[in-house]
Design a protein around this motif. Sequence first.
Motif, PDB file in Angstrom:
ATOM      1  N   ALA A 119      -0.943  -0.146  -3.844  1.00 56.37           N
ATOM      2  CA  ALA A 119      -1.634   0.609  -2.791  1.00 56.37           C
ATOM      3  C   ALA A 119      -2.959  -0.037  -2.387  1.00 56.37           C
ATOM      4  O   ALA A 119      -3.521   0.296  -1.345  1.00 56.37           O
ATOM      5  CB  ALA A 119      -1.892   2.045  -3.263  1.00 56.37           C
ATOM      6  N   THR A 120      -3.458  -0.965  -3.205  1.00 53.47           N
ATOM      7  CA  THR A 120      -4.755  -1.595  -2.916  1.00 53.47           C
ATOM      8  C   THR A 120      -4.623  -3.010  -2.369  1.00 53.47           C
ATOM      9  O   THR A 120      -5.629  -3.626  -2.039  1.00 53.47           O
ATOM     10  CB  THR A 120      -5.616  -1.669  -4.190  1.00 53.47           C
ATOM     11  OG1 THR A 120      -5.020  -2.593  -5.124  1.00 53.47           O
ATOM     12  CG2 THR A 120      -5.757  -0.314  -4.853  1.00 53.47           C
ATOM     13  N   VAL A 121      -3.396  -3.525  -2.254  1.00 52.73           N
ATOM     14  CA  VAL A 121      -3.211  -4.916  -1.841  1.00 52.73           C
ATOM     15  C   VAL A 121      -3.791  -5.182  -0.464  1.00 52.73           C
ATOM     16  O   VAL A 121      -4.469  -6.181  -0.238  1.00 52.73           O
ATOM     17  CB  VAL A 121      -1.718  -5.297  -1.870  1.00 52.73           C
ATOM     18  CG1 VAL A 121      -1.490  -6.641  -1.203  1.00 52.73           C
ATOM     19  CG2 VAL A 121      -1.232  -5.355  -3.301  1.00 52.73           C
ATOM     20  N   LEU A 122      -3.504  -4.295   0.468  1.00 53.57           N
ATOM     21  CA  LEU A 122      -4.071  -4.400   1.816  1.00 53.57           C
ATOM     22  C   LEU A 122      -5.150  -3.347   1.985  1.00 53.57           C
ATOM     23  O   LEU A 122      -5.148  -2.320   1.313  1.00 53.57           O
ATOM     24  CB  LEU A 122      -2.981  -4.203   2.867  1.00 53.57           C
ATOM     25  CG  LEU A 122      -1.834  -5.230   2.839  1.00 53.57           C
ATOM     26  CD1 LEU A 122      -0.797  -4.877   3.895  1.00 53.57           C
ATOM     27  CD2 LEU A 122      -2.346  -6.636   3.062  1.00 53.57           C
ATOM     28  N   ASP A 123      -6.067  -3.589   2.871  1.00 55.10           N
ATOM     29  CA  ASP A 123      -7.152  -2.645   3.128  1.00 55.10           C
ATOM     30  C   ASP A 123      -6.565  -1.307   3.576  1.00 55.10           C
ATOM     31  O   ASP A 123      -5.968  -1.205   4.650  1.00 55.10           O
ATOM     32  CB  ASP A 123      -8.080  -3.196   4.212  1.00 55.10           C
ATOM     33  CG  ASP A 123      -9.308  -2.321   4.429  1.00 55.10           C
ATOM     34  OD1 ASP A 123      -9.409  -1.255   3.779  1.00 55.10           O
ATOM     35  OD2 ASP A 123     -10.170  -2.693   5.242  1.00 55.10           O
ATOM     36  N   SER A 124      -6.722  -0.278   2.734  1.00 48.06           N
ATOM     37  CA  SER A 124      -6.106   1.028   3.026  1.00 48.06           C
ATOM     38  C   SER A 124      -6.587   1.616   4.344  1.00 48.06           C
ATOM     39  O   SER A 124      -5.854   2.322   5.026  1.00 48.06           O
ATOM     40  CB  SER A 124      -6.407   2.003   1.875  1.00 48.06           C
ATOM     41  OG  SER A 124      -5.834   1.560   0.676  1.00 48.06           O
ATOM     42  N   SER A 125      -7.831   1.322   4.712  1.00 52.14           N
ATOM     43  CA  SER A 125      -8.381   1.900   5.935  1.00 52.14           C
ATOM     44  C   SER A 125      -7.690   1.366   7.185  1.00 52.14           C
ATOM     45  O   SER A 125      -7.788   1.951   8.254  1.00 52.14           O
ATOM     46  CB  SER A 125      -9.890   1.612   6.018  1.00 52.14           C
ATOM     47  OG  SER A 125     -10.132   0.216   6.114  1.00 52.14           O
ATOM     48  N   GLN A 126      -6.986   0.233   7.054  1.00 52.30           N
ATOM     49  CA  GLN A 126      -6.305  -0.361   8.200  1.00 52.30           C
ATOM     50  C   GLN A 126      -4.794  -0.146   8.154  1.00 52.30           C
ATOM     51  O   GLN A 126      -4.064  -0.694   8.964  1.00 52.30           O
ATOM     52  CB  GLN A 126      -6.618  -1.869   8.257  1.00 52.30           C
ATOM     53  CG  GLN A 126      -8.098  -2.173   8.444  1.00 52.30           C
ATOM     54  CD  GLN A 126      -8.379  -3.669   8.439  1.00 52.30           C
ATOM     55  OE1 GLN A 126      -7.465  -4.475   8.453  1.00 52.30           O
ATOM     56  NE2 GLN A 126      -9.650  -4.025   8.425  1.00 52.30           N
ATOM     57  N   GLN A 127      -4.320   0.645   7.187  1.00 48.44           N
ATOM     58  CA  GLN A 127      -2.898   0.882   7.026  1.00 48.44           C
ATOM     59  C   GLN A 127      -2.586   2.369   7.169  1.00 48.44           C
ATOM     60  O   GLN A 127      -3.443   3.218   6.969  1.00 48.44           O
ATOM     61  CB  GLN A 127      -2.425   0.396   5.651  1.00 48.44           C
ATOM     62  CG  GLN A 127      -2.679  -1.070   5.391  1.00 48.44           C
ATOM     63  CD  GLN A 127      -1.995  -1.968   6.397  1.00 48.44           C
ATOM     64  OE1 GLN A 127      -0.831  -1.756   6.728  1.00 48.44           O
ATOM     65  NE2 GLN A 127      -2.701  -2.976   6.894  1.00 48.44           N
ATOM     66  N   ASN A 128      -1.341   2.675   7.533  1.00 50.44           N
ATOM     67  CA  ASN A 128      -0.947   4.075   7.565  1.00 50.44           C
ATOM     68  C   ASN A 128      -0.429   4.497   6.204  1.00 50.44           C
ATOM     69  O   ASN A 128      -0.169   3.669   5.329  1.00 50.44           O
ATOM     70  CB  ASN A 128       0.113   4.307   8.657  1.00 50.44           C
ATOM     71  CG  ASN A 128       1.359   3.462   8.426  1.00 50.44           C
ATOM     72  OD1 ASN A 128       2.066   3.645   7.436  1.00 50.44           O
ATOM     73  ND2 ASN A 128       1.614   2.528   9.338  1.00 50.44           N
ATOM     74  N   MET A 129      -0.271   5.780   6.022  1.00 52.86           N
ATOM     75  CA  MET A 129       0.092   6.330   4.720  1.00 52.86           C
ATOM     76  C   MET A 129       1.463   5.839   4.261  1.00 52.86           C
ATOM     77  O   MET A 129       1.667   5.537   3.078  1.00 52.86           O
ATOM     78  CB  MET A 129       0.067   7.855   4.786  1.00 52.86           C
ATOM     79  CG  MET A 129       0.323   8.550   3.453  1.00 52.86           C
ATOM     80  SD  MET A 129       0.066  10.336   3.557  1.00 52.86           S
ATOM     81  CE  MET A 129       1.396  10.798   4.679  1.00 52.86           C
ATOM     82  N   MET A 130       2.404   5.742   5.179  1.00 51.74           N
ATOM     83  CA  MET A 130       3.745   5.290   4.813  1.00 51.74           C
ATOM     84  C   MET A 130       3.726   3.850   4.313  1.00 51.74           C
ATOM     85  O   MET A 130       4.390   3.514   3.318  1.00 51.74           O
ATOM     86  CB  MET A 130       4.694   5.413   6.012  1.00 51.74           C
ATOM     87  CG  MET A 130       6.122   4.961   5.729  1.00 51.74           C
ATOM     88  SD  MET A 130       6.915   5.869   4.374  1.00 51.74           S
ATOM     89  CE  MET A 130       7.113   7.494   5.151  1.00 51.74           C
ATOM     90  N   ALA A 131       2.962   2.993   4.973  1.00 51.22           N
ATOM     91  CA  ALA A 131       2.890   1.587   4.568  1.00 51.22           C
ATOM     92  C   ALA A 131       2.324   1.462   3.155  1.00 51.22           C
ATOM     93  O   ALA A 131       2.856   0.715   2.320  1.00 51.22           O
ATOM     94  CB  ALA A 131       2.033   0.791   5.554  1.00 51.22           C
ATOM     95  N   VAL A 132       1.256   2.199   2.881  1.00 59.02           N
ATOM     96  CA  VAL A 132       0.650   2.155   1.549  1.00 59.02           C
ATOM     97  C   VAL A 132       1.615   2.676   0.499  1.00 59.02           C
ATOM     98  O   VAL A 132       1.760   2.102  -0.586  1.00 59.02           O
ATOM     99  CB  VAL A 132      -0.669   2.968   1.535  1.00 59.02           C
ATOM    100  CG1 VAL A 132      -1.197   3.099   0.110  1.00 59.02           C
ATOM    101  CG2 VAL A 132      -1.714   2.313   2.425  1.00 59.02           C
ATOM    102  N   GLY A 133       2.296   3.785   0.815  1.00 56.11           N
ATOM    103  CA  GLY A 133       3.257   4.350  -0.133  1.00 56.11           C
ATOM    104  C   GLY A 133       4.407   3.408  -0.425  1.00 56.11           C
ATOM    105  O   GLY A 133       4.836   3.275  -1.575  1.00 56.11           O
TER     106      GLY A 133
END
Length: 218
Positions: A119-133
Motif C-alpha cells: 500500500a506504500t509503494v506508490l504515493d497514496s495521495s496520488q492513487q485511488n483506494m482500489m489501486a492501493v488495495g
Amino acid sequence: MEFDTFILICNYIGTIAFAASGAIKGFDKKLDTFGITLLAIVTAVGGGMLRDSIISHFPFALSDPSSIYLSIVVALVMYVFVINRRLNNIQTKSFYLFLRWANLVFDAVGLVIFSLIGATVLDSSQQNMMAVGMLATLTGVGGGIIRDLLSNEVPSVLKKDIYAVFSFGVGVTYYLLITILHLPRIPSFIAVFVIGLFLRLYIIKHCLALPNMDKLHK
C-alpha cells in the motif's frame, strides 16, 4: 526515523516471516534442500515481484537481492534445525504441531507487513483506494500463490479462510488513515500492523472463512 528506512526494516521482517513459512511448507511436502529454499524465496519475494511488474518497475528483489539472500539463510537455518532434531531422534507429535502453528504465525506476520508495504509503494495521495488495495493484495498474497502452485496445490487464498480480502482490507485501511485522516505514516503503519495481526490470528484460531462450495455440499 526516515520512512524509507522504516519500510526497509519492515521488509526484512516480512521476508524472514514469509521465508520461514515457505520453508515449513517445503518440510511438509518432504522436499530436498533446493526445493525448501526455493519455496522460501518465492514466498518471501514473489508478491513484491508481481507487484513491481504490474506497475512497470524493475523488481526490487532483483535490483537489491538482500531479501533473496536473507530468504536463503532463513531456509538453511531452519533446515539444519529440523534435520538436527531428526538425527537426534527427538521428533515428536508436539514438534510437528509446533511447526504447523509456527507456519500460521509466520504467514500472518508476513501477510500483514507485505500488505502494508504494498500500500506504500506508490504515493497514496496520488492513487485511488482500489489501486492501493490491489497493490496491497498482490504484495501480500502473491508469494503464497506461487508457493502453493509449485507445491501442486490449489492456492489456499482461493479456498480457505479470509486471506486476500483481509489483505485488501489492510491496504485500504492504511490508505484511509493517510489520505482521509492525514495521520503520520509510521504510527499509522504500526497501528494497522498490530490490529491487523491480532485480527488475522483471531481468524486463524476460530477458523473463520468466506462461504465456499464445501459448505454447500454438507
